[in-house]
Enzyme design. Structure first.
Site, PDB file in Angstrom:
ATOM      1  N   VAL A   8       0.848  -1.190   0.000  1.00  0.00           N
ATOM      2  CA  VAL A   8       0.000   0.000   0.000  1.00  0.00           C
ATOM      3  C   VAL A   8       0.884   1.241   0.000  1.00  0.00           C
ATOM      4  O   VAL A   8       1.816   1.357   0.805  1.00  0.00           O
ATOM      5  CB  VAL A   8      -0.920   0.033   1.245  1.00  0.00           C
ATOM      6  CG1 VAL A   8      -1.757   1.299   1.261  1.00  0.00           C
ATOM      7  CG2 VAL A   8      -1.821  -1.199   1.271  1.00  0.00           C
ATOM      8  N   ASP A   9       0.598   2.166  -0.908  1.00  0.00           N
ATOM      9  CA  ASP A   9       1.271   3.466  -0.936  1.00  0.00           C
ATOM     10  C   ASP A   9       0.351   4.480  -0.274  1.00  0.00           C
ATOM     11  O   ASP A   9      -0.778   4.697  -0.729  1.00  0.00           O
ATOM     12  CB  ASP A   9       1.581   3.897  -2.369  1.00  0.00           C
ATOM     13  CG  ASP A   9       2.534   2.941  -3.065  1.00  0.00           C
ATOM     14  OD1 ASP A   9       3.352   2.310  -2.365  1.00  0.00           O
ATOM     15  OD2 ASP A   9       2.479   2.834  -4.306  1.00  0.00           O
ATOM     16  N   ALA A  10       0.824   5.101   0.802  1.00  0.00           N
ATOM     17  CA  ALA A  10       0.004   6.030   1.583  1.00  0.00           C
ATOM     18  C   ALA A  10       0.563   7.448   1.503  1.00  0.00           C
ATOM     19  O   ALA A  10       1.779   7.655   1.464  1.00  0.00           O
ATOM     20  CB  ALA A  10      -0.059   5.580   3.038  1.00  0.00           C
ATOM     21  N   VAL A  61      -2.832   5.718  -2.575  1.00  0.00           N
ATOM     22  CA  VAL A  61      -2.571   6.057  -3.967  1.00  0.00           C
ATOM     23  C   VAL A  61      -2.019   4.820  -4.673  1.00  0.00           C
ATOM     24  O   VAL A  61      -1.567   3.867  -4.040  1.00  0.00           O
ATOM     25  CB  VAL A  61      -1.593   7.243  -4.097  1.00  0.00           C
ATOM     26  CG1 VAL A  61      -2.210   8.508  -3.526  1.00  0.00           C
ATOM     27  CG2 VAL A  61      -0.272   6.940  -3.379  1.00  0.00           C
ATOM     28  N   ASN A 108       4.259   1.804   2.106  1.00  0.00           N
ATOM     29  CA  ASN A 108       5.193   2.822   1.634  1.00  0.00           C
ATOM     30  C   ASN A 108       4.631   4.211   1.913  1.00  0.00           C
ATOM     31  O   ASN A 108       3.490   4.503   1.568  1.00  0.00           O
ATOM     32  CB  ASN A 108       5.409   2.685   0.117  1.00  0.00           C
ATOM     33  CG  ASN A 108       5.960   1.332  -0.264  1.00  0.00           C
ATOM     34  OD1 ASN A 108       7.082   1.006   0.044  1.00  0.00           O
ATOM     35  ND2 ASN A 108       5.144   0.540  -0.954  1.00  0.00           N
TER      36      ASN A 108
END
Length: 250
Positions: A129-131, A142, A172
């Site tokens: 997961v990109d936060a 995102v 991330n």
């Protein structure tokens, strides 16, 4: 003997190794195969390889390069980027990858993760997961190398990935990526509540930063700039903490 997992995170762009800052402005670092060889010599715990263009551009994983990198690795290798179906996962595992990281596809549906876990086992699948921090507080999810804002709620998305069967989570932090200013500990505290191991990435610049994230409950810590740059002028130099230093993190 127990010690913290410390994971170099290498970013691929084409056939080269790059490093970004806040997921932008990739700077060429060098040959990825040579980098993996050096991290192997330094006895890194694991290594994560992320192709930053594959999902955004709809490219296939570069299987030949991945196999060459995995061939130099005497530690577990995980790979993410452009993974859209089970055939790709199978081919990556045959290339020498122990864990396949799924990010963009999981923001659209967890079906691929469920099928992959059924076929390859939860230990082989990492949900990524990109936060990014919201202007008014909280965090957004995102995707596509942070070029697409989703409507997903961070904690609910993480919960869905766990329910789909992932063996680990990799979170991330877009805002801290490449800054070497330390992890966002508020984000770390938010994501480590999961029932599966959580790897945090984005912002590490010192051993103290790694220790802070571990003290907050992270199962493992990943970093990029910290392990490819050296000194205030960010000279390119592959480095990695010794076993004694890693033992001191817990």
């Amino acid at each position: 003997m127990k010690y913290a997992r410390v994971i170099p995170c290498l970013l691929l762009r084409g056939n080269g190794l790059v490093k970004t800052k806040k997921f932008k402005d990739p700077v060429y670092i060098g040959d990825p195969v040579n980098a993996v060889r050096i991290f192997s010599e330094k006895e890194a715990d694991e290594i994560a390889i992320l192709d930053i263009d594959a999902s955004r551009l709809g490219n296939e994983p570069n299987y030949d390069l991945i196999a060459e990198m995995a061939g130099e690795a005497f530690m577990p290798v995980s790979y993410g980027g452009g993974v859209r179906n089970l055939d790709q996962i199978r081919r990556l595992i045959r290339s020498g990858v122990e864990k396949v990281i799924i990010n963009t596809m999981a923001t659209e549906s967890t079906d691929l993760i469920r099928k992959a876990v059924d076929m390859f086992g939860s230990q082989a699948i990492v949900g990524s997961v990109d936060a990014r921090r919201k202007f008014l507080g909280g965090y957004s999810v995102v995707s596509r190398s942070a070029t697409l804002e989703t409507k997903l709620e961070l904690e609910k998305h993480l919960e869905n990935l766990v329910q789909a069967g992932v063996g680990e989570l990799l979170v991330n932090d877009v805002d801290r990526d490449g800054t070497m200013a330390g992890y966002d500990l508020a984000l770390v505290r938010k994501v480590v509540k999961s029932t599966v191991p959580v790897i945090v990435c984005g912002g590490a610049g010192t051993l103290e930063h790694l220790k802070q994230a571990l003290d907050e409950g992270a199962s493992a810590v990943a970093a990029g700039s910290m392990f490819v740059f050296y000194g205030k002028h960010r000279a390119v130099l592959i480095n990695y903490p010794s076993l004694n230093n890693r033992l001191e993190l817990l």
